[in-house]
Scaffold this active site. Structure first.
Site, mmCIF file in Angstrom:
data_model
loop_
_atom_site.group_PDB
_atom_site.id
_atom_site.type_symbol
_atom_site.label_atom_id
_atom_site.label_comp_id
_atom_site.label_asym_id
_atom_site.label_seq_id
_atom_site.Cartn_x
_atom_site.Cartn_y
_atom_site.Cartn_z
ATOM 1 C CE LYS A 21 -1.817 1.948 3.966
ATOM 2 N NZ LYS A 21 -1.710 3.398 4.096
ATOM 3 C CG ASN A 22 2.057 3.022 3.509
ATOM 4 O OD1 ASN A 22 0.935 3.405 3.149
ATOM 5 N ND2 ASN A 22 2.366 2.819 4.777
ATOM 6 N NE ARG A 90 -2.374 13.474 8.142
ATOM 7 C CZ ARG A 90 -2.577 14.690 8.573
ATOM 8 N NH1 ARG A 90 -3.757 15.062 8.968
ATOM 9 N NH2 ARG A 90 -1.578 15.561 8.644
ATOM 10 C CB CYS A 114 -4.572 12.299 11.761
ATOM 11 S SG CYS A 114 -4.131 10.612 11.520
ATOM 12 N NE ARG A 119 -0.047 11.034 9.790
ATOM 13 C CZ ARG A 119 -0.467 10.103 8.926
ATOM 14 N NH1 ARG A 119 -1.681 9.651 9.023
ATOM 15 N NH2 ARG A 119 0.327 9.662 7.980
ATOM 16 N N PRO A 120 1.681 17.181 11.201
ATOM 17 C CG PRO A 120 3.469 18.216 12.294
ATOM 18 C CD PRO A 120 2.527 17.050 12.384
ATOM 19 C CB ILE A 121 2.383 18.904 5.748
ATOM 20 C CG1 ILE A 121 1.418 20.100 5.853
ATOM 21 C CG2 ILE A 121 1.616 17.605 5.671
ATOM 22 C CD1 ILE A 121 0.597 20.320 4.608
ATOM 23 C CG ASP A 301 2.443 1.812 9.683
ATOM 24 O OD1 ASP A 301 2.100 2.801 10.348
ATOM 25 O OD2 ASP A 301 2.834 1.897 8.498
ATOM 26 C CB VAL A 323 7.289 6.823 14.337
ATOM 27 C CG1 VAL A 323 6.935 7.473 13.007
ATOM 28 C CG2 VAL A 323 8.562 5.990 14.216
ATOM 29 N NE ARG A 392 -7.483 5.229 5.068
ATOM 30 C CZ ARG A 392 -6.722 6.071 5.729
ATOM 31 N NH1 ARG A 392 -7.049 6.448 6.938
ATOM 32 N NH2 ARG A 392 -5.613 6.552 5.199
HETATM 33 C C1 EPZ Z 1 4.064 7.285 6.402
HETATM 34 O O1 EPZ Z 1 3.310 8.373 6.938
HETATM 35 C C2 EPZ Z 1 3.093 6.142 6.224
HETATM 36 N N1 EPZ Z 1 2.043 6.533 5.297
HETATM 37 C C3 EPZ Z 1 2.493 5.757 7.580
HETATM 38 O O2 EPZ Z 1 1.657 4.640 7.391
HETATM 39 C C4 EPZ Z 1 3.628 5.382 8.535
HETATM 40 O O3 EPZ Z 1 3.078 5.155 9.813
HETATM 41 C C5 EPZ Z 1 4.646 6.524 8.621
HETATM 42 O O4 EPZ Z 1 5.104 6.873 7.288
HETATM 43 C C6 EPZ Z 1 5.867 6.170 9.445
HETATM 44 O O5 EPZ Z 1 6.470 5.011 8.961
HETATM 45 C C7 EPZ Z 1 2.236 6.404 3.987
HETATM 46 O O6 EPZ Z 1 3.283 5.977 3.517
HETATM 47 C C8 EPZ Z 1 1.115 6.762 3.108
HETATM 48 P P1 EPZ Z 1 6.150 10.656 8.513
HETATM 49 P P2 EPZ Z 1 3.921 9.842 6.941
HETATM 50 O O7 EPZ Z 1 6.091 11.900 7.694
HETATM 51 O O8 EPZ Z 1 4.674 10.062 5.708
HETATM 52 C C9 EPZ Z 1 6.240 13.999 11.988
HETATM 53 C C10 EPZ Z 1 -0.323 3.408 7.652
HETATM 54 O O9 EPZ Z 1 -0.965 2.994 8.632
HETATM 55 N N2 EPZ Z 1 6.213 14.990 10.877
HETATM 56 O O10 EPZ Z 1 7.381 9.822 8.441
HETATM 57 O O11 EPZ Z 1 2.809 10.765 7.275
HETATM 58 C C11 EPZ Z 1 4.908 13.265 12.126
HETATM 59 O O12 EPZ Z 1 3.994 14.017 12.876
HETATM 60 C C12 EPZ Z 1 0.251 4.804 7.632
HETATM 61 O O13 EPZ Z 1 -0.162 2.729 6.627
HETATM 62 C C13 EPZ Z 1 6.324 16.336 11.165
HETATM 63 O O14 EPZ Z 1 6.447 16.751 12.331
HETATM 64 O O15 EPZ Z 1 4.888 9.738 8.190
HETATM 65 C C14 EPZ Z 1 5.321 11.967 12.779
HETATM 66 O O16 EPZ Z 1 5.424 12.130 14.161
HETATM 67 C C15 EPZ Z 1 -0.175 5.625 8.800
HETATM 68 N N3 EPZ Z 1 6.297 17.220 10.131
HETATM 69 C C16 EPZ Z 1 6.703 11.704 12.206
HETATM 70 O O17 EPZ Z 1 7.161 12.956 11.673
HETATM 71 C C17 EPZ Z 1 6.159 16.821 8.829
HETATM 72 O O18 EPZ Z 1 6.178 17.687 7.923
HETATM 73 C C18 EPZ Z 1 6.713 10.661 11.081
HETATM 74 O O19 EPZ Z 1 5.855 11.056 10.017
HETATM 75 C C19 EPZ Z 1 6.050 15.452 8.554
HETATM 76 C C20 EPZ Z 1 6.076 14.546 9.603
#
Ligand code: EPZ
Length: 411
Positions: A21-22, A90, A114, A119-121, A301, A323, A392
């Site tokens: 999926k991811n 997201r 969420c 989950r900031p960007i 996950d 994480v 999902r």
């Molecule tokens: C990806 O999410 C995956 N989603 C998630 O899987 C997975 O849990 C996660 O990576 C960690 O492995 C997809 O690939 C679609 P991150 P992502 O950006 O990209 C913080 C599932 O169940 N952060 O690595 O959103 C954030 O808040 C999903 O399949 C910021 O602060 O994860 C978190 O604490 C859920 N600012 C940490 O980093 C940002 O701009 C990791 O988030 C981005 C992230």
């Protein structure tokens, strides 16, 4: 509609792992980098894939999804990701990179809250700014625009998976060299890199950095997705909890080292051969603490599933998630099933408990998988509300579980 599970059936037989999926989501989105044909095989038929396809179609792409194959043609006609789609998934934010790179503008609705935590960007946005984008926030949308985008050095404060993917996507379409320092190293990043290279992008992996030389007019691609490591990990835990002699086909052992080590420590009897894993059963389970961390650490996950697993182990276990530190919304529901689990400042503590069926609400995808596995070992009947979250991310999970003897149906 509810999902109903009659617990304590011995599971036995074969289960096959679907495509990642991811891995699928960023690869589908990479098609925005070209107007040429892109063909992706082994795509799981799950809600998040359907939402991504809906978004690509909204942006102007022609997409056909049939029998696990996705064919994408055509160009980008709109530079807007609307709230109705972004709120469902997201990962929609990933279209910002390729569309901004090619069209020099995009409006993306800001994803709302969420249940797995904030989950900031900000890392995505800071990266776009470094490459020369202007950012405005208006009416709940982020409006990104740029006259000139140019490769540069971007240091990620944290190895975010999504930010690394978005920056890989945008820098593939712009001139000059971009260096991403401290990128995420998840296997899904390698999947995206492989596809971008097929499209003609030059990418080098350095020590804790990625060097990307983008270009205009990227090629189309044909790519087969590898098995989903989180789906595989989920069925590994379910088999160890409730199974006896279960064969998991297409098991990506190479990417599940951290789980395999913990399973050995816990005392699960299993063997790995070529692409399959066989769970023979378990004797007495030992309690094993985990700490979820970026790859190659224990995957966040699978963290909720490990908590459920530890309700069958002697003693108590500590579960920490570095994480998503507040990804514990499932605990209240699990407690309703009799689990002895308490929230601690940095995670949770779980003790051996006897689970009993209850009516529970699924708060998110992996929490749903955890509650489902709890239902499989609980005494009596569990009713899961909002089970669409599980759909999902898990292809045909009802059929797959029925195939190994679970009593599970929709009512
Ligand atoms: C990806 O999410 C995956 N989603 C998630 O899987 C997975 O849990 C996660 O990576 C960690 O492995 C997809 O690939 C679609 P991150 P992502 O950006 O990209 C913080 C599932 O169940 N952060 O690595 O959103 C954030 O808040 C999903 O399949 C910021 O602060 O994860 C978190 O604490 C859920 N600012 C940490 O980093 C940002 O701009 C990791 O988030 C981005 C992230």
């Amino acid at each position: 509609m509810y999902l109903v599970v009659e617990g304590r059936k011995k599971l036995k037989g074969k289960i096959e792992i679907s495509g990642s999926k991811n891995g699928a989501l960023p690869v589908l989105i990479a098609s925005l980098l070209t107007d040429k044909e892109c063909f992706i095989e082994n795509v799981p038929d799950i809600l998040d894939v359907k939402t991504t396809i809906e978004l690509l179609q909204f942006l102007g792409k022609n997409v056909e999804f049939k029998d696990g194959n996705v064919l994408i043609k055509g160009g980008i006609k709109r530079a807007f990701a609307p709230y109705d789609i972004v709120k469902k998934m997201r990962a929609s934010i990933l279209v910002a990179g390729p569309v901004l790179g090619r069209k020099k503008k995009i409006k993306v609705s800001i994803p709302g809250g969420c249940l797995i935590g904030p989950r900031p960007i900000n890392y995505h946005i800071e990266g776009f700014k470094k490459l020369g984008a202007k950012v405005e926030i208006r009416g709940g949308d982020i409006i990104l625009s740029a006259k000139n985008l140019k490769g540069t050095k971007i240091l990620l404060e944290y190895p975010s998976v999504g930010a690394t993917e978005n920056l890989l996507l945008i820098s593939s379409s712009i001139e000059g060299e971009t260096v991403i320092e401290n990128p995420a190293n998840e296997p899904e990043i390698s999947i995206l890199i492989e596809v971008l290279k097929m499209m003609g992008v030059k990418i080098e992996k350095g020590v804790s950095c990625l060097k990307i030389k983008g270009r205009k007019n990227l090629k189309g691609f044909k790519y087969k997705l590898p098995p989903d490591r989180i789906e595989a990990g989920t069925y590994f835990i379910i088999s160890a909890l409730a199974g006896e002699n279960i064969l998991i086909k297409n098991f990506p052992a190479l990417h599940l080292d951290s789980l395999i080590e913990k399973m050995k420590e816990a005392g699960v009897d299993f063997s790995i051969s070529e692409e399959n894993l066989r769970v023979n059963g378990r004797k007495k389970l030992k309690s094993v603490d985990i700490e979820a961390n970026p790859y190659p650490g224990f995957p966040t996950d699978l963290q909720p599933l490990w908590t459920v697993f530890m309700t069958k182990a002697a003693g108590k276990s500590i579960i920490i998630d570095n994480v998503f530190p507040t990804r514990f919304s499932y605990i209240d529901e699990l407690r309703r099933m009799g689990a002895e689990v308490v929230l601690k400042s940095s995670g949770c503590e779980v003790k051996k408990s006897n689970l009993v069926g209850a009516r529970v609400r699924v708060p998110d995808l992996r929490a749903g998988a955890a509650l489902l596995s709890a239902a499989l070992i609980a005494k009596g009947r569990t009713i899961l509300e909002d089970f669409y979250h599980i759909e999902r991310g898990y292809e045909n999970f009802i059929e797959k579980l029925k195939g190994i003897g679970a009593r599970i149906w929709i009512e």
